[in-house]
Design a protein around this motif. Structure first.
Motif, PDB file in Angstrom:
ATOM      1  N   GLN A  20      17.429 -22.178  12.321  1.00 55.77           N
ATOM      2  CA  GLN A  20      17.491 -21.206  13.408  1.00 55.77           C
ATOM      3  C   GLN A  20      18.517 -20.087  13.046  1.00 55.77           C
ATOM      4  OE1 GLN A  20      19.081 -22.740  17.184  1.00 55.77           O
ATOM      5  NE2 GLN A  20      18.965 -20.890  18.120  1.00 55.77           N
ATOM      6  N   LYS A  21      19.319 -20.349  12.239  1.00 48.47           N
ATOM      7  CA  LYS A  21      20.210 -19.156  11.808  1.00 48.47           C
ATOM      8  C   LYS A  21      19.524 -18.327  10.742  1.00 48.47           C
ATOM      9  CE  LYS A  21      24.774 -18.284   9.375  1.00 48.47           C
ATOM     10  NZ  LYS A  21      25.709 -18.893   8.645  1.00 48.47           N
ATOM     11  N   ASP A  22      18.805 -18.809  10.051  1.00 48.22           N
ATOM     12  CA  ASP A  22      17.922 -18.147   8.808  1.00 48.22           C
ATOM     13  C   ASP A  22      16.709 -17.720   9.408  1.00 48.22           C
ATOM     14  OD1 ASP A  22      20.072 -18.666   7.277  1.00 48.22           O
ATOM     15  OD2 ASP A  22      19.209 -20.180   6.092  1.00 48.22           O
ATOM     16  N   PHE A  23      16.215 -18.013  10.538  1.00 45.32           N
ATOM     17  CA  PHE A  23      14.874 -17.687  10.998  1.00 45.32           C
ATOM     18  C   PHE A  23      14.697 -16.244  10.993  1.00 45.32           C
ATOM     19  CE2 PHE A  23      12.406 -15.925  14.779  1.00 45.32           C
ATOM     20  CZ  PHE A  23      11.139 -16.473  14.350  1.00 45.32           C
ATOM     21  N   GLN A  24      13.532 -15.696  10.745  1.00 40.79           N
ATOM     22  CA  GLN A  24      13.214 -14.356  10.577  1.00 40.79           C
ATOM     23  C   GLN A  24      11.769 -14.285  10.824  1.00 40.79           C
ATOM     24  OE1 GLN A  24      14.162 -11.300   7.997  1.00 40.79           O
ATOM     25  NE2 GLN A  24      16.261 -11.574   8.100  1.00 40.79           N
ATOM     26  N   GLY A  25      11.438 -12.989  11.281  1.00 36.79           N
ATOM     27  CA  GLY A  25      10.002 -12.833  11.416  1.00 36.79           C
ATOM     28  C   GLY A  25       9.564 -11.298  11.245  1.00 36.79           C
ATOM     29  N   MET A  26       8.366 -10.896  11.062  1.00 36.03           N
ATOM     30  CA  MET A  26       7.938  -9.749  10.721  1.00 36.03           C
ATOM     31  C   MET A  26       6.738  -9.369  11.450  1.00 36.03           C
ATOM     32  SD  MET A  26       5.692  -7.586   8.842  1.00 36.03           S
ATOM     33  CE  MET A  26       4.995  -8.406   7.698  1.00 36.03           C
ATOM     34  N   ALA A  27       6.794  -8.262  12.085  1.00 34.92           N
ATOM     35  CA  ALA A  27       5.438  -7.941  12.973  1.00 34.92           C
ATOM     36  C   ALA A  27       4.878  -6.471  12.751  1.00 34.92           C
ATOM     37  CB  ALA A  27       5.667  -8.057  14.403  1.00 34.92           C
ATOM     38  N   VAL A  28       3.902  -6.163  12.429  1.00 33.42           N
ATOM     39  CA  VAL A  28       3.368  -4.867  12.203  1.00 33.42           C
ATOM     40  C   VAL A  28       2.722  -4.444  13.517  1.00 33.42           C
ATOM     41  CG1 VAL A  28       1.850  -3.669  10.936  1.00 33.42           C
ATOM     42  CG2 VAL A  28       2.845  -5.373  10.125  1.00 33.42           C
ATOM     43  N   TYR A  29       3.152  -3.188  13.945  1.00 28.05           N
ATOM     44  CA  TYR A  29       2.627  -2.455  15.294  1.00 28.05           C
ATOM     45  C   TYR A  29       1.852  -1.220  14.784  1.00 28.05           C
ATOM     46  CZ  TYR A  29       5.530  -5.824  17.897  1.00 28.05           C
ATOM     47  OH  TYR A  29       6.054  -6.932  18.417  1.00 28.05           O
ATOM     48  N   GLU A  30       0.666  -1.078  15.597  1.00 26.43           N
ATOM     49  CA  GLU A  30      -0.007   0.448  15.519  1.00 26.43           C
ATOM     50  C   GLU A  30       0.113   0.702  16.964  1.00 26.43           C
ATOM     51  OE1 GLU A  30      -1.379   0.913  12.623  1.00 26.43           O
ATOM     52  OE2 GLU A  30      -1.429  -1.034  11.802  1.00 26.43           O
ATOM     53  N   VAL A 243       2.312  -3.295  24.369  1.00 24.95           N
ATOM     54  CA  VAL A 243       2.927  -2.712  25.342  1.00 24.95           C
ATOM     55  C   VAL A 243       2.238  -1.251  25.674  1.00 24.95           C
ATOM     56  CG1 VAL A 243       4.686  -1.487  23.984  1.00 24.95           C
ATOM     57  CG2 VAL A 243       5.014  -1.748  26.422  1.00 24.95           C
ATOM     58  N   ASN A 244       2.124  -0.916  27.058  1.00 29.47           N
ATOM     59  CA  ASN A 244       1.595   0.199  27.372  1.00 29.47           C
ATOM     60  C   ASN A 244       2.018   0.827  28.316  1.00 29.47           C
ATOM     61  OD1 ASN A 244      -0.668   1.679  29.127  1.00 29.47           O
ATOM     62  ND2 ASN A 244      -1.250   1.847  27.094  1.00 29.47           N
ATOM     63  N   ASP A 245       2.290   2.447  28.267  1.00 30.12           N
ATOM     64  CA  ASP A 245       3.211   3.042  29.228  1.00 30.12           C
ATOM     65  C   ASP A 245       2.095   4.376  29.991  1.00 30.12           C
ATOM     66  OD1 ASP A 245       2.514   5.308  27.593  1.00 30.12           O
ATOM     67  OD2 ASP A 245       4.755   5.607  27.178  1.00 30.12           O
ATOM     68  N   GLY A 246       0.696   4.147  30.054  1.00 29.78           N
ATOM     69  CA  GLY A 246      -0.160   4.867  30.551  1.00 29.78           C
ATOM     70  C   GLY A 246      -0.654   5.934  29.631  1.00 29.78           C
ATOM     71  N   LYS A 247      -0.022   6.246  28.621  1.00 27.69           N
ATOM     72  CA  LYS A 247      -0.588   7.214  27.300  1.00 27.69           C
ATOM     73  C   LYS A 247      -0.411   6.695  26.078  1.00 27.69           C
ATOM     74  CE  LYS A 247      -0.168  11.505  27.147  1.00 27.69           C
ATOM     75  NZ  LYS A 247       0.371  12.875  27.329  1.00 27.69           N
ATOM     76  N   THR A 248       0.662   5.938  25.648  1.00 26.48           N
ATOM     77  CA  THR A 248       0.956   5.275  24.601  1.00 26.48           C
ATOM     78  C   THR A 248       0.631   3.631  24.616  1.00 26.48           C
ATOM     79  OG1 THR A 248       2.433   6.890  23.610  1.00 26.48           O
ATOM     80  CG2 THR A 248       2.531   4.918  22.564  1.00 26.48           C
ATOM     81  N   THR A 249      -0.179   3.217  23.748  1.00 26.10           N
ATOM     82  CA  THR A 249      -0.389   1.896  23.402  1.00 26.10           C
ATOM     83  C   THR A 249       0.360   1.390  21.937  1.00 26.10           C
ATOM     84  OG1 THR A 249      -2.270   1.871  24.705  1.00 26.10           O
ATOM     85  CG2 THR A 249      -1.928   0.001  23.251  1.00 26.10           C
ATOM     86  N   ILE A 250       1.161   0.286  22.100  1.00 21.63           N
ATOM     87  CA  ILE A 250       1.677  -0.341  20.768  1.00 21.63           C
ATOM     88  C   ILE A 250       1.110  -1.666  20.815  1.00 21.63           C
ATOM     89  CG2 ILE A 250       3.705  -0.660  19.603  1.00 21.63           C
ATOM     90  CD1 ILE A 250       5.338   1.244  21.538  1.00 21.63           C
ATOM     91  N   LEU A 251       0.445  -2.120  19.674  1.00 22.11           N
ATOM     92  CA  LEU A 251      -0.178  -3.184  19.392  1.00 22.11           C
ATOM     93  C   LEU A 251      -0.039  -3.780  18.270  1.00 22.11           C
ATOM     94  CD1 LEU A 251      -2.339  -5.119  20.595  1.00 22.11           C
ATOM     95  CD2 LEU A 251      -4.225  -3.835  19.481  1.00 22.11           C
ATOM     96  N   CYS A 252       0.500  -5.274  18.338  1.00 20.95           N
ATOM     97  CA  CYS A 252       0.716  -5.814  17.125  1.00 20.95           C
ATOM     98  C   CYS A 252      -0.601  -6.285  16.403  1.00 20.95           C
ATOM     99  CB  CYS A 252       1.680  -7.152  17.609  1.00 20.95           C
ATOM    100  SG  CYS A 252       1.811  -8.317  16.005  1.00 20.95           S
ATOM    101  N   SER A 253      -0.517  -6.095  15.240  1.00 26.88           N
ATOM    102  CA  SER A 253      -1.905  -6.243  14.398  1.00 26.88           C
ATOM    103  C   SER A 253      -1.523  -7.306  13.126  1.00 26.88           C
ATOM    104  CB  SER A 253      -2.121  -5.099  13.501  1.00 26.88           C
ATOM    105  OG  SER A 253      -1.119  -4.338  12.846  1.00 26.88           O
ATOM    106  N   LYS A 254      -0.260  -7.739  13.107  1.00 31.95           N
ATOM    107  CA  LYS A 254       0.136  -8.609  12.112  1.00 31.95           C
ATOM    108  C   LYS A 254       1.290  -9.185  12.239  1.00 31.95           C
ATOM    109  CE  LYS A 254       0.780  -9.346   7.027  1.00 31.95           C
ATOM    110  NZ  LYS A 254       0.775  -8.779   5.746  1.00 31.95           N
ATOM    111  N   ILE A 255       1.358 -10.649  12.160  1.00 24.83           N
ATOM    112  CA  ILE A 255       2.857 -11.488  12.515  1.00 24.83           C
ATOM    113  C   ILE A 255       3.042 -12.394  11.066  1.00 24.83           C
ATOM    114  CG2 ILE A 255       4.094 -13.222  13.741  1.00 24.83           C
ATOM    115  CD1 ILE A 255       2.562 -11.897  16.167  1.00 24.83           C
ATOM    116  N   VAL A 256       4.181 -12.183  10.654  1.00 26.67           N
ATOM    117  CA  VAL A 256       4.480 -13.181   9.600  1.00 26.67           C
ATOM    118  C   VAL A 256       5.823 -13.886   9.891  1.00 26.67           C
ATOM    119  CG1 VAL A 256       5.099 -13.415   6.813  1.00 26.67           C
ATOM    120  CG2 VAL A 256       3.699 -11.864   7.961  1.00 26.67           C
ATOM    121  N   LEU A 257       5.944 -15.152  10.045  1.00 28.96           N
ATOM    122  CA  LEU A 257       7.324 -15.874  10.456  1.00 28.96           C
ATOM    123  C   LEU A 257       7.820 -16.550   9.186  1.00 28.96           C
ATOM    124  CD1 LEU A 257       5.872 -17.740  13.732  1.00 28.96           C
ATOM    125  CD2 LEU A 257       7.248 -15.513  13.517  1.00 28.96           C
TER     126      LEU A 257
END
Length: 307
Positions: A20-30, A243-257
């Motif tokens: 748990q202490k060493d856990f990390q993740g990486m996510a790419v968002y467009e 996440v979307n605020d009505g004008k901007t959409t941020i979408l995850c395209s890749k996840i590495v745990l």
């Protein structure tokens, strides 16, 4: 036998804690922001040629399409725009992009710590470096019943109402028609129909204003149980993948745990330290000065911000 059981229990506890202490993740968002509102402001503008309209539209669209990388662990994260090499342009596109980065959420490292409920982000604006330190915005998330799958992860919907950041150019929205007429000095009882038929408005920002709040729609997955998300979003029982605020959409395209190469998740430290409000005031003051300088002639840039 008891000794073996105790030893196994302590070994399991140690490994679980260590993992748990060493856990990390990486996510790419467009990240993509709708530019249709800006495009509509060119229609019927006789001072801008079709070729110039197309060039401006393409450049603005490109500036509002960004890729971000989120590195996260159980308590903190860093969110940063992926560095890209821009081809040099005769029109000084590099400087224009830097200006847009300053007011569209890009160009810095955004550090969030969900344990201390604080964030730090470094920004460059008009040639000066700033280090913004403040408390994380606390959103009152409303859990919805809808679900959908993003990248193989089952996600749940949540919504919230959020005050806008007045220094983020993406938050501009079209004015209501009545406000446009009042701002243009063309109230129904006062306008001259014959003149209005031939007169074309050339003030690009006349049709925009800054609202006080916007509605946020987020999709999070409990399968990755971290209180993190892109940009300044957090506070849900799972990683926010969209996440979307009505004008901007941020979408995850890749996840590495648990990637092989661990990221150094720490807050940036360079720049003049300011609060978010202090930084907003600096940006708005400078933008209003630019608006006044450039808004005197035809085709000038003018802003209206509700605060």
């Amino acid at each position: 036998m008891k000794k073996i059981v105790y030893a196994s229990f302590f070994l399991f506890s140690y490994l679980a804690t260590h993992a748990q202490k060493d856990f990390q993740g990486m996510a790419v968002y467009e990240s993509k922001t709708s530019t249709s509102d800006f495009k509509s402001r060119f229609e019927g503008n006789k001072d801008i040629s079709p070729e110039m309209q197309k060039m401006i539209e393409e450049r603005v669209k490109k500036m509002f399409e960004k890729t971000f990388i989120l590195h996260f662990d159980k308590s903190a994260s860093i969110y940063k725009e992926e560095e890209k090499l821009d081809a040099p342009t005769a029109q000084g596109g590099g400087g224009m992009r830097m200006m847009f980065n300053s007011v569209t959420g890009g160009g810095g490292t955004y550090y969030k710590n969900v344990k201390t409920k604080s964030y730090t982000v470094d920004k460059e604006f008009m040639g000066k470096s700033f280090l913004i330190k403040d408390s994380l915005p606390k959103l009152e998330w409303k859990m919805e019943a809808e679900t959908k799958v993003i990248g193989g992860y089952t996600c749940f919907k949540a919504t919230a109402v959020k005050p806008v950041s007045v220094s983020d150019f993406r938050n501009f929205r079209p004015k209501k028609e009545a406000d446009k007429k009042e701002a243009d000095g063309t109230k129904t009882e006062e306008k001259k129909e014959d003149k209005d038929k031939t007169e074309t408005k050339t003030n690009f920002m006349d049709g925009f204003e800054m609202p006080k709040e916007i509605t946020i729609t987020a999709w999070y997955t409990p399968d990755i149980p971290v209180n993190q998300g892109p940009d300044n979003y957090w506070g849900l029982p799972g990683l926010i993948l969209e996440v979307n605020d009505g004008k901007t959409t941020i979408l995850c395209s890749k996840i590495v745990l648990n990637p092989k190469e661990k990221a150094d998740i720490k807050a940036p430290s360079s720049g003049k330290e300011v609060t978010q409000k202090e930084y907003d005031d600096i940006v708005i003051k400078k933008m209003e000065e630019m608006s006044e300088m450039n808004g005197n002639g035809r085709g000038g840039f003018q802003m209206r911000i509700n605060r």
